[in-house]
Design a protein around this motif. Structure first.
Motif, PDB file in Angstrom:
ATOM      1  N   ALA A 103       0.926  -1.137   0.063  1.00 53.41           N
ATOM      2  CA  ALA A 103       0.027   0.014  -0.026  1.00 53.41           C
ATOM      3  C   ALA A 103       0.728   1.356   0.019  1.00 53.41           C
ATOM      4  CB  ALA A 103      -1.038   0.092   1.165  1.00 53.41           C
ATOM      5  N   SER A 104       1.894   1.334   0.827  1.00 51.50           N
ATOM      6  CA  SER A 104       2.629   2.386   0.662  1.00 51.50           C
ATOM      7  C   SER A 104       3.638   2.533  -0.580  1.00 51.50           C
ATOM      8  CB  SER A 104       3.793   2.280   2.014  1.00 51.50           C
ATOM      9  OG  SER A 104       5.027   2.988   2.107  1.00 51.50           O
ATOM     10  N   VAL A 110      -7.214  11.166   0.692  1.00 51.89           N
ATOM     11  CA  VAL A 110      -8.389  10.497   0.847  1.00 51.89           C
ATOM     12  C   VAL A 110      -8.641   9.525  -0.472  1.00 51.89           C
ATOM     13  CG1 VAL A 110     -10.912  10.061   1.571  1.00 51.89           C
ATOM     14  CG2 VAL A 110      -9.313  11.462   3.019  1.00 51.89           C
ATOM     15  N   GLU A 111      -8.789  10.219  -1.274  1.00 49.05           N
ATOM     16  CA  GLU A 111      -8.946   9.524  -2.730  1.00 49.05           C
ATOM     17  C   GLU A 111      -8.022   8.431  -3.141  1.00 49.05           C
ATOM     18  OE1 GLU A 111     -11.670   9.202  -4.456  1.00 49.05           O
ATOM     19  OE2 GLU A 111     -12.685  10.538  -2.786  1.00 49.05           O
ATOM     20  N   ALA A 112      -6.601   8.912  -3.005  1.00 44.35           N
ATOM     21  CA  ALA A 112      -5.580   7.864  -3.246  1.00 44.35           C
ATOM     22  C   ALA A 112      -5.739   6.782  -2.266  1.00 44.35           C
ATOM     23  CB  ALA A 112      -4.235   8.820  -3.146  1.00 44.35           C
ATOM     24  N   LEU A 113      -6.035   6.893  -1.137  1.00 42.53           N
ATOM     25  CA  LEU A 113      -6.176   5.800  -0.369  1.00 42.53           C
ATOM     26  C   LEU A 113      -7.312   4.857  -0.458  1.00 42.53           C
ATOM     27  CD1 LEU A 113      -5.317   7.644   3.149  1.00 42.53           C
ATOM     28  CD2 LEU A 113      -4.034   5.693   2.030  1.00 42.53           C
ATOM     29  N   ARG A 114      -8.333   5.436  -1.006  1.00 37.94           N
ATOM     30  CA  ARG A 114      -9.467   4.584  -1.509  1.00 37.94           C
ATOM     31  C   ARG A 114      -9.078   3.833  -2.545  1.00 37.94           C
ATOM     32  NH1 ARG A 114     -14.792   8.207  -2.085  1.00 37.94           N
ATOM     33  NH2 ARG A 114     -15.589   6.220  -2.569  1.00 37.94           N
ATOM     34  N   SER A 141       4.093   5.294  -5.794  1.00 42.04           N
ATOM     35  CA  SER A 141       4.075   5.085  -7.363  1.00 42.04           C
ATOM     36  C   SER A 141       3.029   5.643  -8.234  1.00 42.04           C
ATOM     37  CB  SER A 141       4.332   3.679  -7.563  1.00 42.04           C
ATOM     38  OG  SER A 141       3.420   2.793  -7.365  1.00 42.04           O
ATOM     39  N   ARG A 142       1.751   5.386  -7.743  1.00 43.73           N
ATOM     40  CA  ARG A 142       0.594   5.814  -8.498  1.00 43.73           C
ATOM     41  C   ARG A 142       0.132   7.195  -8.263  1.00 43.73           C
ATOM     42  NH1 ARG A 142      -1.960   1.868 -11.180  1.00 43.73           N
ATOM     43  NH2 ARG A 142      -1.220  -0.265 -10.839  1.00 43.73           N
TER      44      ARG A 142
END
Length: 158
Positions: free
Chosen positions: A98-99, A142-146, A104-105
């Protein structure tokens, strides 16, 4: 990694870099190195007591807002009395993945916390908002984590 020090000028940075190398090699003393620090490094900004109070309040408000945003989208934010916002993953491989995906994304670095720092099965991402993270930055996080949670199929909060 510590923050890069701020120098009075490029010339002072070059002088300090040379002195640091000499200090690490043992050719100048700690006292002499402190003299180079005092001479070359810029003075950190000072804050009035009211500014410090305002920054502390904003820091706590930013952490509370991020915790609320994460909970609203069912991401597993863990209880924390401090400004640190732990996000439960529960698996060392997924936590590191996840990290890596966030970096990278999405160009976002968040520290994975794994064993032995925390017990196995309680791995998490450690998010540290600052008083300077605005709503846009937090919404993007938050969007990246989702996205990462969906992509890796990490368990969400109940």
């Amino acid at each position: 990694m510590p923050a890069k020090p701020k120098f009075k000028s490029d010339a002072f940075e070059a002088i300090h870099s040379s002195a640091s190398g000499m200090f690490r090699a043992g050719t100048i003393s700690k006292a002499t190195m402190r003299h180079f620090d005092d001479t070359c490094l810029a003075v950190p900004p000072t804050f009035a007591p009211a500014e410090i109070k305002e920054l502390r309040e904003r820091h706590q408000e930013r952490a509370a807002r991020l915790k609320r945003l994460l909970a609203e989208v069912q991401l597993p934010v863990m209880d924390s009395p401090s400004h640190i916002v732990p996000l439960f993953v529960g698996d060392a491989r997924l936590c590191k993945q996840a990290s890596d995906e966030l970096m990278s994304r999405h160009g976002i670095y968040i520290q994975p916390i794994n064993y032995p720092t925390v017990p196995r099965g309680t791995e998490r991402l450690r998010i540290t908002p600052t008083p300077y993270h605005d709503d846009t930055v937090m919404d993007r996080l938050v969007e990246a984590l989702r996205d990462v949670w969906e992509r890796l199929q990490i368990r969400r909060a109940a």
